[in-house]
Design an enzyme around this catalytic site. Structure first.
Site, PDB file in Angstrom:
ATOM      1  NE  ARG A  21      -4.339  -1.242   0.231  1.00  0.00           N
ATOM      2  CZ  ARG A  21      -5.401  -1.242   1.019  1.00  0.00           C
ATOM      3  NH1 ARG A  21      -5.560  -0.316   1.930  1.00  0.00           N
ATOM      4  NH2 ARG A  21      -6.323  -2.161   0.872  1.00  0.00           N
ATOM      5  NE  ARG A  25      -7.217   5.912   2.356  1.00  0.00           N
ATOM      6  CZ  ARG A  25      -8.091   5.081   2.900  1.00  0.00           C
ATOM      7  NH1 ARG A  25      -9.295   5.487   3.207  1.00  0.00           N
ATOM      8  NH2 ARG A  25      -7.761   3.839   3.170  1.00  0.00           N
ATOM      9  NE  ARG A  34      -9.868   7.631  -2.889  1.00  0.00           N
ATOM     10  CZ  ARG A  34     -11.170   7.842  -2.815  1.00  0.00           C
ATOM     11  NH1 ARG A  34     -11.672   8.978  -3.225  1.00  0.00           N
ATOM     12  NH2 ARG A  34     -11.975   6.917  -2.362  1.00  0.00           N
ATOM     13  CG  ASP A  71      -9.065  -3.105  -4.173  1.00  0.00           C
ATOM     14  OD1 ASP A  71      -8.481  -2.434  -3.309  1.00  0.00           O
ATOM     15  OD2 ASP A  71      -9.780  -4.084  -3.905  1.00  0.00           O
ATOM     16  CE1 TYR A 147     -13.556  -7.166   1.470  1.00  0.00           C
ATOM     17  CE2 TYR A 147     -11.764  -8.633   0.846  1.00  0.00           C
ATOM     18  CZ  TYR A 147     -12.227  -7.537   1.554  1.00  0.00           C
ATOM     19  OH  TYR A 147     -11.373  -6.825   2.344  1.00  0.00           O
TER      20      TYR A 147
HETATM   21  O1  CP3 Z   1      -0.080  -1.609  -2.488  1.00  0.00           O
HETATM   22  C1  CP3 Z   1      -0.379  -0.710  -3.296  1.00  0.00           C
HETATM   23  O2  CP3 Z   1       0.025   0.476  -3.192  1.00  0.00           O
HETATM   24  C2  CP3 Z   1      -1.192  -1.079  -4.525  1.00  0.00           C
HETATM   25  C3  CP3 Z   1      -2.584  -0.906  -4.473  1.00  0.00           C
HETATM   26  C4  CP3 Z   1      -3.503  -1.815  -3.671  1.00  0.00           C
HETATM   27  C5  CP3 Z   1      -4.742  -1.347  -3.168  1.00  0.00           C
HETATM   28  N1  CP3 Z   1      -5.418  -2.406  -2.663  1.00  0.00           N
HETATM   29  C6  CP3 Z   1      -5.199   0.043  -3.250  1.00  0.00           C
HETATM   30  C7  CP3 Z   1      -6.293   0.495  -2.367  1.00  0.00           C
HETATM   31  C8  CP3 Z   1      -3.420  -3.188  -3.389  1.00  0.00           C
HETATM   32  C9  CP3 Z   1      -2.279  -4.155  -3.656  1.00  0.00           C
HETATM   33  C10 CP3 Z   1      -4.646  -3.545  -2.747  1.00  0.00           C
HETATM   34  C11 CP3 Z   1      -4.981  -4.919  -2.331  1.00  0.00           C
HETATM   35  C12 CP3 Z   1      -6.140  -5.145  -1.469  1.00  0.00           C
HETATM   36  N2  CP3 Z   1      -7.378  -4.578  -1.529  1.00  0.00           N
HETATM   37  C13 CP3 Z   1      -6.160  -6.137  -0.446  1.00  0.00           C
HETATM   38  C14 CP3 Z   1      -5.031  -7.078  -0.110  1.00  0.00           C
HETATM   39  C15 CP3 Z   1      -3.978  -6.424   0.705  1.00  0.00           C
HETATM   40  C16 CP3 Z   1      -4.371  -6.141   2.138  1.00  0.00           C
HETATM   41  O3  CP3 Z   1      -4.403  -4.949   2.467  1.00  0.00           O
HETATM   42  O4  CP3 Z   1      -4.620  -7.087   2.876  1.00  0.00           O
HETATM   43  C17 CP3 Z   1      -7.442  -6.092   0.146  1.00  0.00           C
HETATM   44  C18 CP3 Z   1      -7.929  -6.958   1.291  1.00  0.00           C
HETATM   45  C19 CP3 Z   1      -8.203  -5.122  -0.563  1.00  0.00           C
HETATM   46  C20 CP3 Z   1      -9.637  -4.755  -0.345  1.00  0.00           C
HETATM   47  C21 CP3 Z   1      -9.783  -3.326  -0.004  1.00  0.00           C
HETATM   48  N3  CP3 Z   1      -9.588  -2.280  -0.880  1.00  0.00           N
HETATM   49  C22 CP3 Z   1     -10.130  -2.776   1.262  1.00  0.00           C
HETATM   50  C23 CP3 Z   1     -10.419  -3.577   2.512  1.00  0.00           C
HETATM   51  C24 CP3 Z   1     -10.161  -1.378   1.098  1.00  0.00           C
HETATM   52  C25 CP3 Z   1     -10.587  -0.345   2.096  1.00  0.00           C
HETATM   53  C26 CP3 Z   1      -9.541  -0.116   3.112  1.00  0.00           C
HETATM   54  C27 CP3 Z   1      -9.168   1.343   3.171  1.00  0.00           C
HETATM   55  O5  CP3 Z   1      -7.979   1.573   3.435  1.00  0.00           O
HETATM   56  O6  CP3 Z   1     -10.037   2.207   2.989  1.00  0.00           O
HETATM   57  C28 CP3 Z   1      -9.774  -1.095  -0.232  1.00  0.00           C
HETATM   58  C29 CP3 Z   1      -9.625   0.245  -0.828  1.00  0.00           C
HETATM   59  C30 CP3 Z   1      -8.261   0.612  -1.290  1.00  0.00           C
HETATM   60  N4  CP3 Z   1      -7.462  -0.167  -2.072  1.00  0.00           N
HETATM   61  C31 CP3 Z   1      -7.588   1.855  -1.049  1.00  0.00           C
HETATM   62  C32 CP3 Z   1      -6.371   1.780  -1.728  1.00  0.00           C
HETATM   63  C33 CP3 Z   1      -5.320   2.854  -1.840  1.00  0.00           C
HETATM   64  C34 CP3 Z   1      -8.161   3.027  -0.281  1.00  0.00           C
HETATM   65  C35 CP3 Z   1      -9.197   3.692  -1.148  1.00  0.00           C
HETATM   66  C36 CP3 Z   1      -9.242   5.198  -1.058  1.00  0.00           C
HETATM   67  O7  CP3 Z   1      -8.423   5.874  -1.692  1.00  0.00           O
HETATM   68  O8  CP3 Z   1     -10.168   5.675  -0.375  1.00  0.00           O
END
Ligand code: CP3
Length: 342
Positions: A21, A25, A34, A71, A147
């Site tokens: 990640r 943010r 974004r 994602d 999910y």
């Molecule tokens: O690592 C990186 O920088 C690459 C991008 C990436 C995202 N999601 C961007 C994202 C990767 C590799 C993921 C994988 C992902 N997504 C996982 C597996 C990794 C982990 O964290 O366990 C999972 C479980 C998800 C599902 C997911 N997507 C969730 C639970 C959320 C919400 C959590 C949050 O932080 O709000 C997301 C949204 C998400 N995916 C964001 C980002 C940058 C936040 C969205 C935003 O900008 O509001």
């Protein structure tokens, strides 16, 4: 590419580092892009803007690898489950999988609809310095299935577990369908320019030991085996989160094992270190405190040394309110300390 060399246990001038990640943010630049895109999914689908945020951590942190900005949930989305990201609440599917008939209604070969992902990879690869690697990724079949069944993130995974223990054939049908999609998906990502691929099994620890190997690991191994046969020069990273107690049964054809922060790195080294390259595992919350962050880095290097084939990372993703200066300092320190150990 130093990152790819390390994945194959080759000697490297220093320990490569990237952060799960790393685009997110905690970076004001990410928030600005974004906002320009609209929603989170609009950002994932906008090739120019997704390219921009993928490259931000390379410029700001100087990490050794970029990870595709997308994602794991775009696969279930394109399989036909409508997806929303609600601010502060995370992802939500408004339609879920409960019965065998729901699986029949899913789109076949959904991975063919993900051109926005493949175009982003090609675009990033064309802009990325030749010594920096580009990582593609997917979620594991089990993590994606939770999910699709729960409709959202869960603390208990009750619906998924009810299906597992009452109608295991339905769950296996779903896992097999997702596995088919993920094989095609990773293959297309590699063709588009990914130099490595990573499989995130974020909800691995929801399963008891025997169930883990039957319902999650088996499918991950199947995907890794197929990709390895077709693309032997592309490293495969797996990240099953929170399964320290199951490490002795981990096997299969992959290159790098991602160690989460709850698994002691010395334990992972003892059980898996001969067979696989390790990646990890600093507790991300240590970035709230510069001193404790440095102590954490030192503790990891005390175990791993400057081993050929160790990749530094966090033990899970960056937290949105972590101070960016500490992320920058982390990358600098790891590089400097690992050169000194050498
Ligand atoms: O690592 C990186 O920088 C690459 C991008 C990436 C995202 N999601 C961007 C994202 C990767 C590799 C993921 C994988 C992902 N997504 C996982 C597996 C990794 C982990 O964290 O366990 C999972 C479980 C998800 C599902 C997911 N997507 C969730 C639970 C959320 C919400 C959590 C949050 O932080 O709000 C997301 C949204 C998400 N995916 C964001 C980002 C940058 C936040 C969205 C935003 O900008 O509001």
């Amino acid at each position: 590419m130093i990152f790819v060399d390390a994945c194959f246990k080759k000697n490297t001038p220093y320990t490569p580092i990237w952060l799960m990640r790393q685009a997110g943010r905690y970076l004001s630049e990410y928030k600005a892009t974004r906002a320009k895109a609209g929603s989170f999914l609009d950002l994932c689908k906008n090739v120019a803007l997704a390219t921009e945020v993928t490259l931000q951590p390379i410029e700001i942190l100087d990490v050794d690898a970029a990870i595709l900005f997308s994602d794991i949930l775009v696969i279930p989305l394109e399989m036909g489950l409508p997806l929303e990201f609600i601010a502060g609440e995370g992802p939500k599917f408004t339609q879920t999988i409960q019965h065998q008939s729901d699986i029949q209604n899913l789109q076949k070969n959904a991975y063919k609809k993900l051109d926005y992902v493949y175009d982003t990879l090609s675009s990033v690869r064309s802009k990325l310095a030749p010594d920096k690697a580009l990582i593609g990724f997917c979620g594991s079949p089990w993590t994606l299935a939770t999910y699709m069944i729960e409709g959202e993130g869960s603390k208990t995974y009750i619906k998924s577990k009810q299906m597992l223990y009452q109608e295991s054939d339905v769950l296996h049908t779903l896992l097999a369908r997702i596995t088919h999609e993920l094989k095609g998906y990773l293959e297309e990502q590699i063709r588009a320019g990914a130099n490595a691929v990573m499989i995130f099994d974020s909800w691995a620890s929801a399963l008891e030991r025997s169930a883990y190997f039957e319902y999650s690991w088996k499918y991950i191994k199947d995907i890794a085996h197929e990709i390895k046969q077709k693309y032997p020069s592309i490293p495969i990273i797996v990240f099953p989160k929170g399964i320290a107690g199951y490490l002795d049964r981990i096997d299969g054809t992959f290159d790098v094992f991602g160690v989460d922060w709850s698994t002691p790195i010395d334990l992972a080294k003892k059980i898996l270190g001969q067979k696989y390259v390790l990646q990890g595992n600093l507790e991300p919350a240590r970035l709230y405190n510069r001193e404790l962050m440095e102590q954490g880095i030192d503790e990891i290097f005390a175990v791993m040394g400057k081993q050929a084939g160790f990749i530094f990372n966090l033990g899970h993703g960056m937290i949105p309110n972590l101070p960016r200066e500490n992320a920058i300092e982390l990358v600098r320190m790891v590089r400097e300390k690992s050169m000194r150990i050498g």
